[in-house]
Design a protein around this motif. Sequence first.
Motif, mmCIF file in Angstrom:
data_model
loop_
_atom_site.group_PDB
_atom_site.id
_atom_site.type_symbol
_atom_site.label_atom_id
_atom_site.label_comp_id
_atom_site.label_asym_id
_atom_site.label_seq_id
_atom_site.Cartn_x
_atom_site.Cartn_y
_atom_site.Cartn_z
ATOM 1 N N GLY A 8 0.978 -1.534 -0.500
ATOM 2 C CA GLY A 8 -0.400 0.304 -0.018
ATOM 3 C C GLY A 8 1.070 1.325 -0.003
ATOM 4 O O GLY A 8 2.353 1.070 0.241
ATOM 5 N N GLU B 148 4.323 -8.226 -2.252
ATOM 6 C CA GLU B 148 2.737 -7.412 -2.059
ATOM 7 C C GLU B 148 1.795 -9.022 -2.182
ATOM 8 O O GLU B 148 2.294 -9.366 -3.342
ATOM 9 N N GLY C 103 -3.239 -0.314 -2.757
ATOM 10 C CA GLY C 103 -3.368 -0.923 -1.084
ATOM 11 C C GLY C 103 -4.913 -0.138 -1.982
ATOM 12 O O GLY C 103 -5.571 -0.561 -3.018
#
Length: 478
Positions: A12, A38, A45
């Motif tokens: 994010g 991720e 995000g």
Amino acid sequence: MAQAHVVVIGGGIAGLTAAAVVGGGVGEPARARVTLLEASERLGGKLWGGEVGGVRVDLGAESVLARRPEAVELARAVGLAEQLEPPTTAKAAIWTRGALRPLPAGQVMGVPGDLAALAESGVLSPEGLERARQEVVGEAVADDIAVGRYVADRLGREVVDRLVEPLLGGVYAGRADEISLRAAVPALLQVARGGGSLLAGVHELATRPQVVGTPVFQGLRGGLGTLPVAVAAACAEAGVDLRTRTEVTGLRRTPDGWRVTTGDGEVLHADAVVLAVPAPAAARLLRADAPAAAAELDTVEYAGMALVTLAFRRADLARVPAGSGFLVPSVDGRRIKASTFSSNKWGWLERSAPDTFVLRTSLGRLREEEPLELADEELVARSLADLGEAIGLTARPHDSAVTRWRAGLPQYPVGHLDRVARIRAAADRVGALALCGAAYDGVGIPACIASGRAAAAGLDRVLTPLAGANVTERTMGA
């Protein structure tokens, strides 16, 4: 000795910021080799762009608080300075007591500081307005208190239900009677600690020279979803290894750093780790080596919400709604909790798609997340039903999109900042570990960026000796 290696878990905006700072992606010297992992298929995000009706729009957050500098500074650092743009209009309304009523001027997070503007808005009933006029000046608040309780005691319940609740709900999807004044509205905490009139304190805050006339929010042409894309590009150019679809399933402390295990069985060795994931994921990864931190992280509650984006042909609209949108107090029992008239709010959107009108609605809040389980068609239907009542909308959208943010917004109850201090103290005892993201220092984008920067700075005491050792080894080798 090889260059120090930092693994950032979570992509994010907080994790991307930490990776960019440590890896040299925002104009600063690289402090280490960085790998960012991720679990999902994309970075960013809740900053996410997409297309609805052939128009590029934000499917997540769409603006940043401009009175905090971190987001604007990051946008400039990654080459988006020319894309920054304030809203075309910020004339928001409250849909309450059967009508759209202007959000009164002179308020701070819904707490009024101008009784004349409050009366003119018509948001409160005559009884609620009279109660606000009869402010109860209580004792000074020593430490922390729920926002709703503090305001209700002084200005009455209706101020909380029809003003504070919808504004705080727009930020946290939470409940004003549980949200910490100290964590969520620190400016008001200073008023509360000083005692005296809440109305006078809010009026002073709202009329400060640095506040009046300055834009509260900023957006980016092309949508806020362009920010993580630009940060990721800067990271990649600096040599940061960015990996999506890479879930971290194991994290263990070793004598010289950390062992990071991914879902496909790969093992990475890191000198330091940045955890930039939601609290439940952080708790799972820290349970073995930092059980005290994990136990605290397990107590963080989250709210979920659904975002419905609707695209209309302007020719189909009997009239274009005015203003930037409206908020909906939960006490009124409506389906939606807010609507944003995106094509009014953002000049770049109107310019790029003059024949289309885009608006969005949000549904769901803390412990009322049934909307997330409904079909897209039902969420669109509920949104249109409320929009019909609120603004007389009868047209049908030619395209729509539903974005579900399950467990998307961490809650900040009374005592939250003390909890964060305990989490970080436990993490510090383990060493070579930093935590950042929305669960700690604020849910807004500037706060998340600041959290990522602080995490990067917190690793300096680990990385500096390693960098010195590298320099010494290279010198001796020469």
